[in-house]
Write an enzyme that holds these catalytic residues in place. Structure first.
Site, PDB file in Angstrom:
ATOM      1  N   HIS A 243      -6.941   0.503  -6.914  1.00  0.00           N
ATOM      2  CA  HIS A 243      -7.210  -0.326  -5.733  1.00  0.00           C
ATOM      3  C   HIS A 243      -7.841  -1.637  -6.236  1.00  0.00           C
ATOM      4  O   HIS A 243      -9.027  -1.879  -6.053  1.00  0.00           O
ATOM      5  CB  HIS A 243      -8.142   0.429  -4.783  1.00  0.00           C
ATOM      6  CG  HIS A 243      -8.142  -0.098  -3.386  1.00  0.00           C
ATOM      7  ND1 HIS A 243      -7.395  -1.189  -2.985  1.00  0.00           N
ATOM      8  CD2 HIS A 243      -8.821   0.317  -2.270  1.00  0.00           C
ATOM      9  CE1 HIS A 243      -7.608  -1.413  -1.696  1.00  0.00           C
ATOM     10  NE2 HIS A 243      -8.464  -0.514  -1.243  1.00  0.00           N
TER      11      HIS A 243
ATOM     12  N   CYS B  97     -16.376   1.605  -0.220  1.00  0.00           N
ATOM     13  CA  CYS B  97     -15.172   0.831   0.098  1.00  0.00           C
ATOM     14  C   CYS B  97     -14.823   0.920   1.580  1.00  0.00           C
ATOM     15  O   CYS B  97     -14.145   0.031   2.100  1.00  0.00           O
ATOM     16  CB  CYS B  97     -14.003   1.314  -0.756  1.00  0.00           C
ATOM     17  SG  CYS B  97     -13.722   3.096  -0.634  1.00  0.00           S
TER      18      CYS B  97
ATOM     19  N   ARG C  31       0.883  -1.177   0.000  1.00  0.00           N
ATOM     20  CA  ARG C  31       0.000   0.000   0.000  1.00  0.00           C
ATOM     21  C   ARG C  31       0.914   1.219   0.000  1.00  0.00           C
ATOM     22  O   ARG C  31       1.627   1.459   0.974  1.00  0.00           O
ATOM     23  CB  ARG C  31      -0.905  -0.017   1.228  1.00  0.00           C
ATOM     24  CG  ARG C  31      -1.612   1.303   1.450  1.00  0.00           C
ATOM     25  CD  ARG C  31      -2.753   1.226   2.418  1.00  0.00           C
ATOM     26  NE  ARG C  31      -3.900   0.580   1.802  1.00  0.00           N
ATOM     27  CZ  ARG C  31      -5.151   0.704   2.217  1.00  0.00           C
ATOM     28  NH1 ARG C  31      -5.428   1.459   3.260  1.00  0.00           N
ATOM     29  NH2 ARG C  31      -6.136   0.079   1.608  1.00  0.00           N
TER      30      ARG C  31
ATOM     31  N   ARG D 105     -13.745  -8.678   1.146  1.00  0.00           N
ATOM     32  CA  ARG D 105     -12.311  -8.421   0.917  1.00  0.00           C
ATOM     33  C   ARG D 105     -11.505  -9.676   1.283  1.00  0.00           C
ATOM     34  O   ARG D 105     -10.556 -10.040   0.608  1.00  0.00           O
ATOM     35  CB  ARG D 105     -11.822  -7.237   1.768  1.00  0.00           C
ATOM     36  CG  ARG D 105     -12.417  -5.882   1.412  1.00  0.00           C
ATOM     37  CD  ARG D 105     -11.942  -5.371   0.067  1.00  0.00           C
ATOM     38  NE  ARG D 105     -10.497  -5.237  -0.018  1.00  0.00           N
ATOM     39  CZ  ARG D 105      -9.783  -4.201   0.419  1.00  0.00           C
ATOM     40  NH1 ARG D 105     -10.396  -3.167   0.956  1.00  0.00           N
ATOM     41  NH2 ARG D 105      -8.463  -4.169   0.290  1.00  0.00           N
TER      42      ARG D 105
ATOM     43  N   GLN E 254      -9.894  -4.081  -4.022  1.00  0.00           N
ATOM     44  CA  GLN E 254     -11.207  -3.521  -3.716  1.00  0.00           C
ATOM     45  C   GLN E 254     -12.171  -3.756  -4.880  1.00  0.00           C
ATOM     46  O   GLN E 254     -13.293  -4.224  -4.687  1.00  0.00           O
ATOM     47  CB  GLN E 254     -11.048  -2.015  -3.446  1.00  0.00           C
ATOM     48  CG  GLN E 254     -12.330  -1.321  -3.074  1.00  0.00           C
ATOM     49  CD  GLN E 254     -12.813  -1.726  -1.689  1.00  0.00           C
ATOM     50  OE1 GLN E 254     -12.084  -1.625  -0.715  1.00  0.00           O
ATOM     51  NE2 GLN E 254     -14.040  -2.200  -1.595  1.00  0.00           N
TER      52      GLN E 254
ATOM     53  N   ASP F 166     -17.175   6.839  -2.282  1.00  0.00           N
ATOM     54  CA  ASP F 166     -15.884   6.785  -1.580  1.00  0.00           C
ATOM     55  C   ASP F 166     -15.704   8.135  -0.883  1.00  0.00           C
ATOM     56  O   ASP F 166     -16.440   9.091  -1.163  1.00  0.00           O
ATOM     57  CB  ASP F 166     -14.761   6.516  -2.609  1.00  0.00           C
ATOM     58  CG  ASP F 166     -13.376   6.358  -1.979  1.00  0.00           C
ATOM     59  OD1 ASP F 166     -13.278   6.216  -0.742  1.00  0.00           O
ATOM     60  OD2 ASP F 166     -12.381   6.389  -2.738  1.00  0.00           O
TER      61      ASP F 166
HETATM   62  N1   CP Z   1     -11.313  -0.118   1.728  1.00  0.00           N
HETATM   63  C1   CP Z   1     -10.083  -0.211   2.231  1.00  0.00           C
HETATM   64  O1   CP Z   1      -9.096  -0.460   1.529  1.00  0.00           O
HETATM   65  O2   CP Z   1     -10.028  -0.050   3.584  1.00  0.00           O
HETATM   66  P1   CP Z   1      -8.713   0.178   4.431  1.00  0.00           P
HETATM   67  O3   CP Z   1      -8.129   1.493   4.003  1.00  0.00           O
HETATM   68  O4   CP Z   1      -9.159   0.198   5.871  1.00  0.00           O
HETATM   69  O5   CP Z   1      -7.751  -0.927   4.166  1.00  0.00           O
HETATM   70  N1  NVA Z   2      -9.858   6.849  -2.031  1.00  0.00           N
HETATM   71  C1  NVA Z   2      -9.562   6.370  -0.705  1.00  0.00           C
HETATM   72  C2  NVA Z   2      -9.798   4.902  -0.589  1.00  0.00           C
HETATM   73  C3  NVA Z   2      -9.622   4.315   0.775  1.00  0.00           C
HETATM   74  C4  NVA Z   2      -9.802   2.834   0.792  1.00  0.00           C
HETATM   75  C5  NVA Z   2      -8.138   6.731  -0.340  1.00  0.00           C
HETATM   76  O1  NVA Z   2      -7.263   6.629  -1.200  1.00  0.00           O
HETATM   77  O2  NVA Z   2      -7.894   7.116   0.804  1.00  0.00           O
END
Ligand code: CP
Ligand code: NVA
Length: 305
Positions: free
Chosen positions: A128, A263, A101, A291, A131, A223
């Site tokens: 993502h 999400c 990440r 997930r 997701q 989102d």
């Molecule tokens: N939706 C998602 O990726 O959640 P987190 O940021 O908590 O991992």
């Molecule tokens: N668009 C959001 C998604 C979180 C899962 C971010 O990047 O923070």
């Protein structure tokens, strides 16, 4: 040749459908493949916070009989303590796969290009994929005939939106996206998705009108307005996205049997009202649970060949 998952576009339609089928099997019996990752170790390299991605990967790896190592932002500090390339080369000597990440798509690309083991994108600024694959699985649970479904994404045209758009286009699901002006999805992503949608006979609509975006749709997806790392833009974004809240007035334009997806994490009172996300149409916690099952399917797909 090792395979990475940087975005859904790395997968063929058949591979996506295979992952969805595997997800369904793993959901029915979460210990059905409990030796798939026997003697394998997976590293989680995270530059940003996480609830769902981290916990579902850690638990999923354990359920598949593997071992997980979590590396927090302060431990690895990609590109600061040492180069991203050196991190990839070193971790490949210990691990059988890396979930990353990261802040920038460049970082996950550099990891993938320099690692000899599969790299899975656990979110970057552009994509993502874990997701999106989960989301399509979650839609399919509610509407098994995907061909008849229209998904609507309302909000910021960034990572979650890009992957959802790509996944829908790859498997032939109609999608409408409504964003404020200036927050549209990346033009290259739109062009690639349009080419896939054409091959698969589905439609893509991009609009600045939230009402047009939700009109007659089966799924309304939202989102956060302020993604991780964009906190300094909070006040500006709250102003820019004000008309894009999912609330009881907006959802009147969707089909009566619509489902609400997000999400997560969610900000009640910003992108969605409490009565919608906590109401009878919301499937956000089924989606969060999925997930786990989807990522197990992704791990099995990439690590078992
Ligand atoms: N939706 C998602 O990726 O959640 P987190 O940021 O908590 O991992
Ligand atoms: N668009 C959001 C998604 C979180 C899962 C971010 O990047 O923070």
């Amino acid at each position: 040749m090792k395979r990475d998952l940087i975005d859904v576009k790395d997968l063929t339609k058949e591979e996506i459908l295979h992952i969805l089928e595997l997800t369904s099997k793993l959901k029915k019996d979460r210990f059905s493949m409990n030796t798939a990752l026997k003697n394998k170790s997976v590293g989680l390299v995270f530059q940003k916070p996480s609830n769902r991605t981290r916990v579902s990967f850690e638990v999923g790896i354990t359920q598949l009989g593997g071992h997980c190592v979590y590396l927090s932002p302060s431990e690895i500090n990609l590109g600061v303590r040492e180069t991203t390339e050196d991190v990839a080369r070193t971790l490949s000597r210990y691990l059988d796969a890396i979930v990353a990440r990261v802040n920038s798509n460049r970082d996950v690309m550099a990891l993938a290009q320099n690692a000899s083991v599969p790299v899975i994108n656990g979110l970057c600024d552009m994509y993502h994929p874990c997701q999106a694959l989960t989301d399509v699985f979650s839609v399919m649970e509610k509407f098994p005939k995907l061909k008849d479904v229209t998904v609507s994404y309302i909000g910021d045209g960034n990572n979650v939106c890009h992957s959802l758009l790509m996944c829908c286009a790859k498997i032939g699901v109609d999608i409408k996206i409504a964003t404020p002006a200036g927050y549209e999805p990346n033009v290259n992503v739109i062009m690639q998705a349009k080419a896939f949608a054409k091959q698969n006979g589905s439609d893509i609509v991009i609009t600045h009108s939230p009402i047009e975006g939700v009109k007659d749709v089966d799924v309304i997806y939202s989102d956060v307005w302020v993604s991780m790392g964009q906190e300094v833009e909070t006040q500006q974004r709250i102003r820019d996205f004000a008309n894009f809240q999912i609330n009881k007035e907006l959802v009147k334009h969707a089909k009566p049997g619509y489902v609400f997806m997000h999400c997560l994490p969610a900000h009640r009172g910003q992108e969605v009202t409490g009565e919608i996300i906590d109401g009878g149409h919301s499937i956000v916690f089924d989606q969060a649970e999925n997930r786990l099952h989807t990522q197990k399917a992704i791990l099995v797909f990439l690590m078992k060949g």
